[in-house]
Design a protein around this motif. Structure first.
Motif, PDB file in Angstrom:
ATOM      1  N   ASN A 177       0.611  -1.303  -0.082  1.00  0.00           N
ATOM      2  CA  ASN A 177      -0.013  -0.019  -0.117  1.00  0.00           C
ATOM      3  C   ASN A 177       0.773   1.200   0.102  1.00  0.00           C
ATOM      4  O   ASN A 177       0.324   2.363   0.160  1.00  0.00           O
ATOM      5  N   PHE A 178       2.199   1.182  -0.157  1.00  0.00           N
ATOM      6  CA  PHE A 178       3.077   2.193  -0.133  1.00  0.00           C
ATOM      7  C   PHE A 178       3.483   2.928  -1.691  1.00  0.00           C
ATOM      8  O   PHE A 178       4.291   3.745  -1.637  1.00  0.00           O
ATOM      9  N   TYR A 179       3.039   1.963  -2.622  1.00  0.00           N
ATOM     10  CA  TYR A 179       3.463   2.056  -3.972  1.00  0.00           C
ATOM     11  C   TYR A 179       3.342   3.599  -4.487  1.00  0.00           C
ATOM     12  O   TYR A 179       4.071   4.225  -5.093  1.00  0.00           O
ATOM     13  N   THR A 180       2.088   4.231  -4.230  1.00  0.00           N
ATOM     14  CA  THR A 180       1.825   5.455  -4.923  1.00  0.00           C
ATOM     15  C   THR A 180       1.748   6.441  -3.863  1.00  0.00           C
ATOM     16  O   THR A 180       1.202   5.972  -2.522  1.00  0.00           O
ATOM     17  N   HIS A 181       1.751   7.554  -4.148  1.00  0.00           N
ATOM     18  CA  HIS A 181       1.760   8.739  -2.967  1.00  0.00           C
ATOM     19  C   HIS A 181       0.926   9.900  -3.640  1.00  0.00           C
ATOM     20  O   HIS A 181       0.617   9.924  -4.874  1.00  0.00           O
ATOM     21  N   ASP A 182       0.409  10.994  -2.648  1.00  0.00           N
ATOM     22  CA  ASP A 182      -0.585  11.980  -3.347  1.00  0.00           C
ATOM     23  C   ASP A 182       0.294  12.768  -4.248  1.00  0.00           C
ATOM     24  O   ASP A 182       1.621  13.282  -3.622  1.00  0.00           O
ATOM     25  N   LYS A 183      -0.195  12.950  -5.260  1.00  0.00           N
ATOM     26  CA  LYS A 183       0.693  13.925  -6.490  1.00  0.00           C
ATOM     27  C   LYS A 183       0.648  15.276  -5.606  1.00  0.00           C
ATOM     28  O   LYS A 183       1.794  16.010  -6.121  1.00  0.00           O
ATOM     29  N   GLN A 184      -0.366  15.858  -5.001  1.00  0.00           N
ATOM     30  CA  GLN A 184      -0.087  16.970  -4.297  1.00  0.00           C
ATOM     31  C   GLN A 184       0.751  17.486  -3.254  1.00  0.00           C
ATOM     32  O   GLN A 184       0.828  18.326  -2.894  1.00  0.00           O
ATOM     33  N   LEU A 185       1.140  15.976  -2.697  1.00  0.00           N
ATOM     34  CA  LEU A 185       2.173  16.243  -1.620  1.00  0.00           C
ATOM     35  C   LEU A 185       1.395  16.934  -0.219  1.00  0.00           C
ATOM     36  O   LEU A 185       1.915  17.729   0.373  1.00  0.00           O
ATOM     37  N   ARG A 186       0.321  16.554  -0.132  1.00  0.00           N
ATOM     38  CA  ARG A 186      -0.452  17.239   0.911  1.00  0.00           C
ATOM     39  C   ARG A 186      -0.152  16.668   2.402  1.00  0.00           C
ATOM     40  O   ARG A 186       0.059  15.576   2.361  1.00  0.00           O
ATOM     41  N   ASP A 187      -0.148  17.560   3.474  1.00  0.00           N
ATOM     42  CA  ASP A 187       0.331  17.086   4.763  1.00  0.00           C
ATOM     43  C   ASP A 187      -0.586  16.016   5.141  1.00  0.00           C
ATOM     44  O   ASP A 187      -1.809  15.966   5.107  1.00  0.00           O
ATOM     45  N   ASN A 188      -0.039  15.071   6.006  1.00  0.00           N
ATOM     46  CA  ASN A 188      -0.918  14.119   6.628  1.00  0.00           C
ATOM     47  C   ASN A 188      -1.381  14.747   7.988  1.00  0.00           C
ATOM     48  O   ASN A 188      -0.871  15.656   8.518  1.00  0.00           O
ATOM     49  N   PRO A 189      -2.542  14.447   8.240  1.00  0.00           N
ATOM     50  CA  PRO A 189      -3.111  15.115   9.520  1.00  0.00           C
ATOM     51  C   PRO A 189      -2.798  14.227  10.762  1.00  0.00           C
ATOM     52  O   PRO A 189      -2.241  13.157  10.507  1.00  0.00           O
ATOM     53  N   ALA A 190      -2.778  14.775  11.992  1.00  0.00           N
ATOM     54  CA  ALA A 190      -2.524  14.097  12.880  1.00  0.00           C
ATOM     55  C   ALA A 190      -3.530  13.122  13.538  1.00  0.00           C
ATOM     56  O   ALA A 190      -4.575  13.026  13.223  1.00  0.00           O
ATOM     57  N   LEU A 191      -2.788  12.093  14.240  1.00  0.00           N
ATOM     58  CA  LEU A 191      -3.746  10.852  14.625  1.00  0.00           C
ATOM     59  C   LEU A 191      -4.070  10.970  16.080  1.00  0.00           C
ATOM     60  O   LEU A 191      -2.867  11.089  16.837  1.00  0.00           O
ATOM     61  N   SER A 192      -5.217  10.830  16.656  1.00  0.00           N
ATOM     62  CA  SER A 192      -5.326  10.886  18.013  1.00  0.00           C
ATOM     63  C   SER A 192      -4.757   9.963  18.831  1.00  0.00           C
ATOM     64  O   SER A 192      -4.680   8.942  18.213  1.00  0.00           O
ATOM     65  N   PRO A 193      -4.274  10.171  19.990  1.00  0.00           N
ATOM     66  CA  PRO A 193      -3.585   9.250  20.875  1.00  0.00           C
ATOM     67  C   PRO A 193      -4.202   7.753  20.991  1.00  0.00           C
ATOM     68  O   PRO A 193      -3.559   6.678  21.051  1.00  0.00           O
ATOM     69  N   GLU A 194      -5.504   7.869  21.024  1.00  0.00           N
ATOM     70  CA  GLU A 194      -6.386   6.552  21.356  1.00  0.00           C
ATOM     71  C   GLU A 194      -6.338   5.875  20.121  1.00  0.00           C
ATOM     72  O   GLU A 194      -6.580   4.718  20.172  1.00  0.00           O
ATOM     73  N   ARG A 195      -5.902   6.288  18.772  1.00  0.00           N
ATOM     74  CA  ARG A 195      -5.828   5.535  17.618  1.00  0.00           C
ATOM     75  C   ARG A 195      -4.552   5.026  17.335  1.00  0.00           C
ATOM     76  O   ARG A 195      -4.272   4.232  16.192  1.00  0.00           O
ATOM     77  N   ARG A 196      -3.604   5.225  18.192  1.00  0.00           N
ATOM     78  CA  ARG A 196      -2.182   4.973  17.689  1.00  0.00           C
ATOM     79  C   ARG A 196      -1.893   3.498  18.031  1.00  0.00           C
ATOM     80  O   ARG A 196      -1.522   3.175  19.345  1.00  0.00           O
ATOM     81  N   ASN A 197      -2.320   2.263  17.442  1.00  0.00           N
ATOM     82  CA  ASN A 197      -1.979   0.998  17.568  1.00  0.00           C
ATOM     83  C   ASN A 197      -1.279   0.398  16.576  1.00  0.00           C
ATOM     84  O   ASN A 197      -1.554  -0.815  16.033  1.00  0.00           O
ATOM     85  N   ALA A 198      -0.238   1.076  16.115  1.00  0.00           N
ATOM     86  CA  ALA A 198       0.946   0.180  15.195  1.00  0.00           C
ATOM     87  C   ALA A 198       1.294  -0.984  16.039  1.00  0.00           C
ATOM     88  O   ALA A 198       1.610  -1.118  17.024  1.00  0.00           O
ATOM     89  N   THR A 199       1.569  -2.095  14.934  1.00  0.00           N
ATOM     90  CA  THR A 199       1.904  -3.135  15.488  1.00  0.00           C
ATOM     91  C   THR A 199       3.607  -3.263  15.864  1.00  0.00           C
ATOM     92  O   THR A 199       3.784  -3.734  16.929  1.00  0.00           O
ATOM     93  N   ILE A 200       4.359  -2.306  15.224  1.00  0.00           N
ATOM     94  CA  ILE A 200       5.779  -2.007  15.466  1.00  0.00           C
ATOM     95  C   ILE A 200       5.947  -0.777  16.217  1.00  0.00           C
ATOM     96  O   ILE A 200       5.914   0.263  15.731  1.00  0.00           O
TER      97      ILE A 200
END
Length: 551
Positions: free
Chosen positions: A217-240
């Motif tokens: 899912n990393f193959y393509t990126h946003d052509k406009q290079l828009r900023d990513n929004p913040a992720l709220s602390p309660e949703r930070r559930n990354a595996t690593i």
């Protein structure tokens, strides 16, 4: 070649374009599997040497992590030549021998394709960075700085810091979602897609049976290079490393998961369809949207066959409620798709340690995995019940662990050498010092030791795989009526006239369950399966399963 005498006459691989559905795939991390030449690093001829063992497990295929030419900044996931073998692993002839030997043993061969990025030592990047006018100037993601000289947006690298690296040759930034030595390819460029499809064809012509697609899912990126929004602390559930890595503070709306990805995957699948019986599994790297992306990328017959799901690679304990939560979500967002489930791999803590499993729990979880709907991936050493190795800081190799030590110790603890025998400190892996130290705790769990123990978990894995392969319902059937009664997880698997009821006591306490109405005959007694009373009542001991077939 060692062990050639063990190879039996050809076991013809039946032509089956659906072989991947419900298959059991064994992941090999080549650096740590078997060293054949005494340099302390596993290699391709080492894999050839051990293929009879892999075939003895009953698996359908192997997946080999990257072995391409590479400077090894990320241990092969930074490719400098897609169509050759790194000398530390061997030669193309050695790879051909893997395919030939595996096929003789009835085992298919899948390889790990890293298409989202290359090494900065790849000739493509050397040309691209030389100036802004060359033929490959747009093959990577380049951008001018902001007026104040800072990067074009707020995107972050998984390995820490900005995802942008300044290059003085072009006086521009280039994108790297991983190490700064791993520049991202620009999939908005047709030439890039064509070149990568040529790479795909190269290995298909060498006889591979499929691919594991890294970070699909990393193959393509946003052509406009828009900023990513913040992720709220309660949703930070990354595996690593969820807490120590600032990457997990963003919702990655624009740096990955772009809709144009499907256009490339459609081209990729069309190429695979030119060759019989090939399959691809995509690794979806997204903690929040993983199953939704799985549903998109495996829907219908236009994209990849299956996606590698991270839900059971997480730190959270695998309770009955958690399994139901995951499968309910699959039903909502990926009902027409196909998941590939794993408990361990080369990127996460081994699940025996992650979930602090007793010997009984290890066996039950193995049986459960083989009864779930989806394809299964096993990671080398998992079948031995290996724990996470404790690797000292001075022995660390993983750049991720070195960056975030000591709060996150990296991935080396699950990448230590495979233990084949207990007779020496190198566990039969190598005749010299291995690239990572062998855990002393692993020596007693070596293959040679467990082969002589009737009750060893190695034999349990073999029996569980036999159960899965002997039941059409377990391999490819529907999964219905999943429910939890306390700590007991139960569900039904059905395909045509094959119907199985499965229940698992995921606790240290005995309990009792009632089977659905019908004439049920127990199966899986050699896996510790419970007996059934004449009233269809089952007494489940702690960590005991019950599998029954409707007759």
């Amino acid at each position: 070649m060692k062990n050639n005498a063990q190879i039996q006459p050809d076991q013809i691989l039946a032509a089956d374009p659906d072989w991947w559905r419900g298959a059991v795939i064994y992941q090999i991390y080549p650096r740590s599997f078997q060293d054949s030449n005494g340099d302390g690093i596993g290699d391709l001829l080492g894999i050839v040497q051990r293929l009879p063992y892999i075939a003895s497990l009953g698996v359908d295929a192997i997946w080999i992590s990257p072995f391409f030419t590479s400077p090894m900044k990320d241990f092969g996931y930074d490719v400098s030549d897609y169509c050759d073998i790194d000398p530390m692993f061997g030669t193309l002839d050695d790879f051909d021998l893997i395919v030939q030997t595996a096929h003789k043993l009835g085992v298919r061969v899948m390889i790990d394709l890293v298409l989202s990025h290359t090494s900065d030592q790849h000739p493509w990047f050397a040309e691209s960075r030389s100036n802004r006018e060359n033929d490959k100037a747009d093959w990577y993601v380049w951008s001018d700085p902001k007026p104040d000289g800072t990067p074009p947006n707020n995107w972050l690298s998984i390995f820490g810091g900005s995802a942008w690296q300044w290059d003085p040759r072009r006086e521009q930034y280039f994108l790297h979602n991983f190490l700064s030595s791993q520049p991202d390819l620009n999939f908005h460029c047709t030439g890039v897609q064509d070149a990568l499809l040529n790479v795909t064809r190269f290995w298909l012509e060498r006889g591979v049976d499929g691919y594991r697609l890294d970070t699909i899912n990393f193959y393509t990126h946003d052509k406009q290079l828009r900023d990513n929004p913040a992720l709220s602390p309660e949703r930070r559930n990354a595996t690593i490393a969820p807490s120590v890595n600032p990457y997990n503070h963003q919702e990655h709306l624009y740096s990955k998961n772009q809709p144009e990805n499907l256009d490339f995957l459609r081209r990729f699948r069309s190429l695979l369809n030119e060759y019989p019986d090939k399959a691809a599994v995509g690794e979806v790297g997204d903690a929040q949207l993983g199953l939704e992306i799985l549903g998109q990328y495996t829907a219908g017959n236009d994209f990849v066959h299956m996606c590698y799901a991270f839900e059971f690679l997480a730190q959270a304990p695998l309770t009955a409620e958690r399994v139901i939560e995951v499968f309910d979500q699959v039903d909502r967002v990926a009902a027409d798709g196909w998941a590939c489930w794993a408990f361990s791999n080369h990127d996460v803590m081994r699940h025996v340690s992650r979930w602090n499993l007793s010997a009984e729990a290890q066996r039950l979880f193995t049986t459960l995995l083989m009864c779930l709907r989806g394809t299964v991936c096993l990671y080398q050493g998992e079948e031995l019940g290996l724990t996470e190795a404790d690797v000292a800081f001075e022995d660390l190799q993983d750049p991720y662990g070195i960056e975030f030590w000591p709060q996150f110790k990296g991935r080396d603890g699950c990448r230590t050498p495979m233990t084949w025998e207990a007779s020496n400190g190198n566990a039969g892996f190598s005749s010299s010092k291995p690239w990572l130290p062998v855990s002393a705790e692993h020596l007693g769990r070596a293959v040679a030791v467990q082969e002589q123990e009737a009750g060893a978990i190695l034999h349990h894995y073999r029996r569980a795989i036999v159960l899965r392969k002997s039941s059409p319902a377990l391999a490819k059937g529907a999964l219905t009526n999943m429910q939890a009664a306390g700590d007991v997880l139960s569900f039904t698997r059905t395909l045509d006239n094959d119907k199985l009821f499965c229940a698992f006591n995921l606790s240290d306490e005995p309990t009792q369950i009632a089977l659905p109405l019908g004439n049920w005959q127990p199966v899986g007694a050699d896996l510790g399966g419970a007996e059934i009373s004449t009233e269809n009542i089952v007494e489940l001991a702690p960590w005991q399963p019950c599998m029954a077939r409707l007759t």
